[in-house]
Scaffold this motif. Structure first.
Motif, PDB file in Angstrom:
ATOM      1  N   GLY A 435      43.687  33.354  33.803  1.00  0.00           N
ATOM      2  CA  GLY A 435      44.074  34.755  33.740  1.00  0.00           C
ATOM      3  C   GLY A 435      43.188  35.640  32.896  1.00  0.00           C
ATOM      4  N   ALA A 436      42.067  35.110  32.382  1.00  0.00           N
ATOM      5  CA  ALA A 436      41.120  35.937  31.630  1.00  0.00           C
ATOM      6  C   ALA A 436      40.173  36.635  32.607  1.00  0.00           C
ATOM      7  N   PHE A 437      39.557  37.728  32.160  1.00  0.00           N
ATOM      8  CA  PHE A 437      38.534  38.369  32.982  1.00  0.00           C
ATOM      9  C   PHE A 437      37.333  37.439  33.093  1.00  0.00           C
ATOM     10  N   ASP A 438      36.890  37.188  34.314  1.00  0.00           N
ATOM     11  CA  ASP A 438      35.785  36.259  34.544  1.00  0.00           C
ATOM     12  C   ASP A 438      34.467  36.895  34.120  1.00  0.00           C
ATOM     13  N   ALA A 439      33.670  36.156  33.356  1.00  0.00           N
ATOM     14  CA  ALA A 439      32.362  36.651  32.923  1.00  0.00           C
ATOM     15  C   ALA A 439      31.312  36.288  33.961  1.00  0.00           C
ATOM     16  N   VAL A 440      30.538  37.279  34.375  1.00  0.00           N
ATOM     17  CA  VAL A 440      29.522  37.111  35.418  1.00  0.00           C
ATOM     18  C   VAL A 440      28.183  37.538  34.836  1.00  0.00           C
ATOM     19  N   THR A 441      27.144  36.758  35.115  1.00  0.00           N
ATOM     20  CA  THR A 441      25.805  37.111  34.646  1.00  0.00           C
ATOM     21  C   THR A 441      25.147  38.052  35.650  1.00  0.00           C
ATOM     22  N   LEU A 442      24.752  39.217  35.168  1.00  0.00           N
ATOM     23  CA  LEU A 442      24.069  40.208  36.004  1.00  0.00           C
ATOM     24  C   LEU A 442      22.920  40.786  35.190  1.00  0.00           C
ATOM     25  N   ASP A 443      21.713  40.624  35.718  1.00  0.00           N
ATOM     26  CA  ASP A 443      20.502  41.096  35.030  1.00  0.00           C
ATOM     27  C   ASP A 443      20.422  40.565  33.595  1.00  0.00           C
ATOM     28  N   GLY A 444      20.768  39.294  33.446  1.00  0.00           N
ATOM     29  CA  GLY A 444      20.624  38.633  32.156  1.00  0.00           C
ATOM     30  C   GLY A 444      21.739  38.889  31.167  1.00  0.00           C
ATOM     31  N   ARG A 445      22.772  39.619  31.563  1.00  0.00           N
ATOM     32  CA  ARG A 445      23.883  39.905  30.644  1.00  0.00           C
ATOM     33  C   ARG A 445      25.174  39.307  31.180  1.00  0.00           C
ATOM     34  N   ARG A 446      26.002  38.786  30.283  1.00  0.00           N
ATOM     35  CA  ARG A 446      27.314  38.267  30.651  1.00  0.00           C
ATOM     36  C   ARG A 446      28.307  39.416  30.582  1.00  0.00           C
ATOM     37  N   TYR A 519      44.491  37.778  42.470  1.00  0.00           N
ATOM     38  CA  TYR A 519      45.556  38.127  43.414  1.00  0.00           C
ATOM     39  C   TYR A 519      46.856  37.384  43.125  1.00  0.00           C
ATOM     40  N   THR A 520      46.781  36.326  42.340  1.00  0.00           N
ATOM     41  CA  THR A 520      47.994  35.659  41.871  1.00  0.00           C
ATOM     42  C   THR A 520      48.529  36.325  40.603  1.00  0.00           C
ATOM     43  N   PHE A 521      47.618  36.637  39.678  1.00  0.00           N
ATOM     44  CA  PHE A 521      48.036  37.152  38.374  1.00  0.00           C
ATOM     45  C   PHE A 521      48.567  38.586  38.431  1.00  0.00           C
ATOM     46  N   ILE A 522      48.168  39.369  39.448  1.00  0.00           N
ATOM     47  CA  ILE A 522      48.658  40.755  39.482  1.00  0.00           C
ATOM     48  C   ILE A 522      50.137  40.851  39.816  1.00  0.00           C
ATOM     49  N   GLU A 523      50.755  39.734  40.165  1.00  0.00           N
ATOM     50  CA  GLU A 523      52.204  39.757  40.333  1.00  0.00           C
ATOM     51  C   GLU A 523      52.903  39.957  38.981  1.00  0.00           C
ATOM     52  N   LYS A 524      52.172  39.692  37.886  1.00  0.00           N
ATOM     53  CA  LYS A 524      52.750  39.768  36.549  1.00  0.00           C
ATOM     54  C   LYS A 524      52.431  41.116  35.901  1.00  0.00           C
ATOM     55  N   ARG A 525      53.421  41.680  35.257  1.00  0.00           N
ATOM     56  CA  ARG A 525      53.245  42.974  34.598  1.00  0.00           C
ATOM     57  C   ARG A 525      52.177  42.909  33.501  1.00  0.00           C
ATOM     58  N   GLU A 526      52.169  41.814  32.721  1.00  0.00           N
ATOM     59  CA  GLU A 526      51.231  41.736  31.612  1.00  0.00           C
ATOM     60  C   GLU A 526      49.777  41.750  32.086  1.00  0.00           C
ATOM     61  N   THR A 527      49.512  41.180  33.265  1.00  0.00           N
ATOM     62  CA  THR A 527      48.152  41.235  33.806  1.00  0.00           C
ATOM     63  C   THR A 527      47.761  42.669  34.132  1.00  0.00           C
ATOM     64  N   ALA A 533      44.594  48.595  30.236  1.00  0.00           N
ATOM     65  CA  ALA A 533      44.034  48.742  28.891  1.00  0.00           C
ATOM     66  C   ALA A 533      42.516  48.602  28.915  1.00  0.00           C
ATOM     67  N   GLU A 534      42.004  47.713  29.769  1.00  0.00           N
ATOM     68  CA  GLU A 534      40.556  47.523  29.892  1.00  0.00           C
ATOM     69  C   GLU A 534      39.858  48.810  30.310  1.00  0.00           C
ATOM     70  N   PHE A 535      40.561  49.646  31.065  1.00  0.00           N
ATOM     71  CA  PHE A 535      39.989  50.909  31.539  1.00  0.00           C
ATOM     72  C   PHE A 535      40.505  52.114  30.732  1.00  0.00           C
ATOM     73  N   GLY A 536      41.102  51.847  29.581  1.00  0.00           N
ATOM     74  CA  GLY A 536      41.502  52.927  28.686  1.00  0.00           C
ATOM     75  C   GLY A 536      42.762  53.650  29.070  1.00  0.00           C
ATOM     76  N   PRO A 557      54.012  45.864  48.982  1.00  0.00           N
ATOM     77  CA  PRO A 557      52.755  46.223  48.322  1.00  0.00           C
ATOM     78  C   PRO A 557      52.887  46.471  46.824  1.00  0.00           C
ATOM     79  N   ARG A 558      54.112  46.552  46.326  1.00  0.00           N
ATOM     80  CA  ARG A 558      54.348  46.821  44.904  1.00  0.00           C
ATOM     81  C   ARG A 558      54.213  45.529  44.102  1.00  0.00           C
ATOM     82  N   LYS A 559      53.310  45.538  43.105  1.00  0.00           N
ATOM     83  CA  LYS A 559      53.058  44.350  42.295  1.00  0.00           C
ATOM     84  C   LYS A 559      53.213  44.705  40.815  1.00  0.00           C
ATOM     85  N   GLY A 560      53.276  43.640  39.982  1.00  0.00           N
ATOM     86  CA  GLY A 560      53.262  43.854  38.544  1.00  0.00           C
ATOM     87  C   GLY A 560      54.340  44.777  38.031  1.00  0.00           C
TER      88      GLY A 560
END
Length: 659
Positions: A435-446, A519-527, A533-536, A557-560
């Motif tokens: 359930g953590a945000f997945d870190a992806v390497t793009l142009d040498g940055r995680r 798509y599994t975790f968005i069923e949960k409110r905390e996700t 919060a990540e987007f302010g 269609p209503r989740k979380g």
């Protein structure tokens, strides 16, 4: 949903404007009186009701169905008619009025030949004006005037704002009588109905996937380009076409393959001028003895201008598919950092045994005919294939229609948007199994979360605006393919795109495409709270609006706990069997947040009177929202603050007044 509050960073006290900025502002407002008038105007606008926002997702080329949803304002126009006339006008006439406003080109010619047409026009004009007046009441008069067609602006303005009491009742009737007497009723009603439709939708949000599957993505974009306030969150199918337009051979091959698969020859050849003659000649020759049975196109729509024989279309389909698989294998070799080497499936075929080795298994191929594949170098294009791809790529890069459309999509689009407390994006925020945000390497940055989407947005701008042939642009062009089908692409959100397996094997287990844990975790409110919060954004009063994955029949269609809505309800005919619906629209007006559930357009076409969607209010507002509660309100307050500084400068003698 609570009151929409402006973002905190927009509410910080702004520094006092320096003399240079005050002088620039003074050019538009040369006197204290002019400044005062504008301040009064802006304060008044802040008190108007919030305009209605509409959220659509995944129209997938279904221009006719999309146009219907837009023209009906997803049932809102019919609701206004019912509210105004349910007690005074018979049902049949209310249904005809609704059809008139949404499809005047159908109703008016049918009525024109009937007796009493002028009397019918008088009543229709009167009733339509009432609907328009109610919808226009939340705007300033100047904004409504800007929506009016120039040739009827004066008449429309008078009708919308004329007092129907005794002092102007005859005046009002005289205008309508003159419209019919002078023979302009049909043209006037057509423009009046268009004005009603424009007033019904204040702002339009498109959550991606305009392209592919349906017959006319080009017509959808043309509709959007006429709309005054629209934004687009890019989908993987839109980026797919962007890559083709910018000259990516693998994207060009894939776009053509998918277009042929859904029999979209009109869109490719007539809509965008893509030259398929070289492909048809190549396929007819190289695959002349191959029935290409599995490559027969889906015949969901018929072509009007460029019909192609089904057997030839199947050969073209297979020819371009094999080329695509070669090109994507070459790309995976260039970019081992994508982690997609195992998807180079032509290299995993045993051509002598007729088997495919993938996912730790060896399975037989249903189709073993590969006349252009060299088993010793399966990814190499033949000279004829290379010439063909040169022609196709040139067709995409020189398409004037594509140039217009992608300039629009770039000026009005992005990877995500934050608007009035709502976070909009097409696909997903890639997540890990815990359930953590997945870190992806793009142009040498995680990167993860918002930073990842911001970096992808910049990468796409490198592809669109970069110098042709530069290493940065070529790298960005290749990355578009990863966004189309890469396992941690925020626009794709699946483990793989199993096109090859579906064509060449009958093993359905290999066809499975596993969704991102998101798509599994968005069923949960905390996700959902974590994503906001990540987007302010605070969870109170905010939502995530999401597209991309069709909501299956029986699924909501209503989740979380109401923080997220997936609104891909299947406008595309290709999804109707899975969803049982004709799409969703999320509607956010000054009173509530509502979800409109639409019937498939084929059913609506057969029975227009039964086209009203099922609308569910999912969140009422605690009070009616005003412009002051929106992002626009925050901007207007900033303008007022600047104007007040200018007014103080005039009155304090710091700047001379002019005029």
């Amino acid at each position: 949903m609570g009151t929409v509050t402006p973002f905190p960073e927009r509410e910080k006290r702004r520094p006092v404007l320096d003399e240079t900025l005050l002088a620039l502002l003074a050019k538009d407002f040369p006197s204290a009186e002019a400044v005062s008038t504008e301040i009064i105007n802006l304060h008044a606008i802040l008190c108007l009701p919030k305009g209605t926002e509409y959220f659509f997702s995944d129209p997938h080329g279904e221009a006719e169905a999309f146009g219907h949803l837009l023209n009906t304002a997803s049932g809102v126009i019919r609701d206004k008619i019912e509210g105004l006339f349910a007690r005074s006008v018979p049902l049949a006439q209310r249904e005809e009025l609704s059809l008139l406003i949404t499809q005047p080109e159908t109703v008016l010619p049918a009525r024109a030949g009937q007796p009493g047409f002028e009397d019918w026009c008088r009543i229709a004009i009167y009733q339509t004006v009432q609907v328009c007046r109610q919808l226009a009441s939340k705007y300033t008069r100047s904004k409504v005037r800007k929506m009016m067609p120039a040739r009827f602006a004066y008449i429309l303005d008078e009708l919308l704002h004329a007092d129907t009491e005794e002092n102007k009742e005859e005046y009002y009737a005289a205008i309508i009588d003159s419209i019919t007497a002078t023979g302009i009723a049909v043209g006037f009603l057509t423009e009046l109905c268009a004005l009603v439709r424009r007033c019904a939708v204040d702002r339009l949000h498109i959550l991606g996937d305009i392209f592919d599957r349906g017959p006319h993505a080009d017509e959808i974009i043309e509709q959007l380009m006429t709309f005054p306030d629209v934004d687009v969150q890019w989908g993987n199918h839109d980026i797919h076409w962007l890559g083709a337009y910018l000259g990516s051979p693998v994207c060009a091959a894939s776009v053509v393959r998918l277009g042929i698969s859904y029999n979209n020859f009109d869109l490719l050849e007539d809509g965008y001028g893509i030259n398929l003659r070289a492909l048809s000649m190549f396929a007819a020759q190289v695959y002349r003895h191959d029935p290409c049975t599995v490559f027969r196109p889906h015949l969901l729509d018929q072509n009007t201008y460029d019909p192609v024989d089904e057997a030839l279309a199947a050969k073209m389909h297979k020819a371009i598919a094999v080329i695509q698989f070669k090109l994507e294998g070459q790309l995976y070799r260039r970019h081992p950092e994508y982690g997609m080497a195992e998807r180079s499936l032509l290299e995993r075929v045993d051509y002598r045994a007729g088997t495919l080795c993938t996912d730790g298994r060896t399975v037989p191929l249903q189709d073993r005919l590969f006349p252009t594949v060299d088993p010793a170098d399966p990814l190499a294009l033949t000279p004829e294939e290379q010439a063909l791809m040169d022609t196709l790529t040139l067709s995409f890069t020189h398409s004037r229609a594509l140039r217009r459309h992608f300039r629009f999509l770039f000026s009005h689009g992005g990877m995500y948007k934050i608007c009035n407390g709502n976070l909009l994006y097409h696909g997903c925020i890639p997540m890990t199994a815990d359930g953590a945000f997945d870190a992806v390497t793009l142009d040498g940055r995680r990167l993860s979360g918002r930073a990842y989407l911001d970096a992808v947005d910049r990468k796409l701008h490198d592809a669109f605006f970069g110098a042709p042939g530069s290493p940065a642009r070529e790298d960005a062009l290749d990355y578009i393919w990863y966004l189309w089908c890469g396992p941690r692409s925020p626009l794709f959100g699946k483990s793989k795109l199993s096109t090859f397996e579906r064509y060449f094997t009958g093993d359905e287990a290999l066809w499975q495409e596993t969704l991102d844990p998101y798509y599994t975790f968005i069923e949960k409110r905390e996700t959902c709270e974590k994503i906001l919060a990540e987007f302010g954004l605070p969870p109170a009063g905010s939502h995530i609006v999401n597209g991309h994955v069709p909501v299956r029949a029986g699924e909501h269609p209503r989740k979380g706990d109401g923080l997220l809505y997936i609104i891909d309800g299947g406008i595309s005919k290709a999804y109707h069997g899975r969803t049982g619906l004709g799409g969703y629209t999320l509607i956010f007006n000054s009173h509530h947040l509502a979800l409109a559930e639409h019937r498939p357009f084929e059913e609506i076409r057969q029975n227009p009177a039964a086209s009203a969607p099922k609308v569910q209010i999912v969140e009422p507002m605690p009070r009616r929202l005003r412009v002051a509660d929106t992002d626009t309100g925050a901007l207007l307050r900033g303008q007022i603050a600047r104007l007040e500084e200018l007014l103080a400068a005039y009155r304090g003698g710091l700047l001379p007044e002019r005029g």
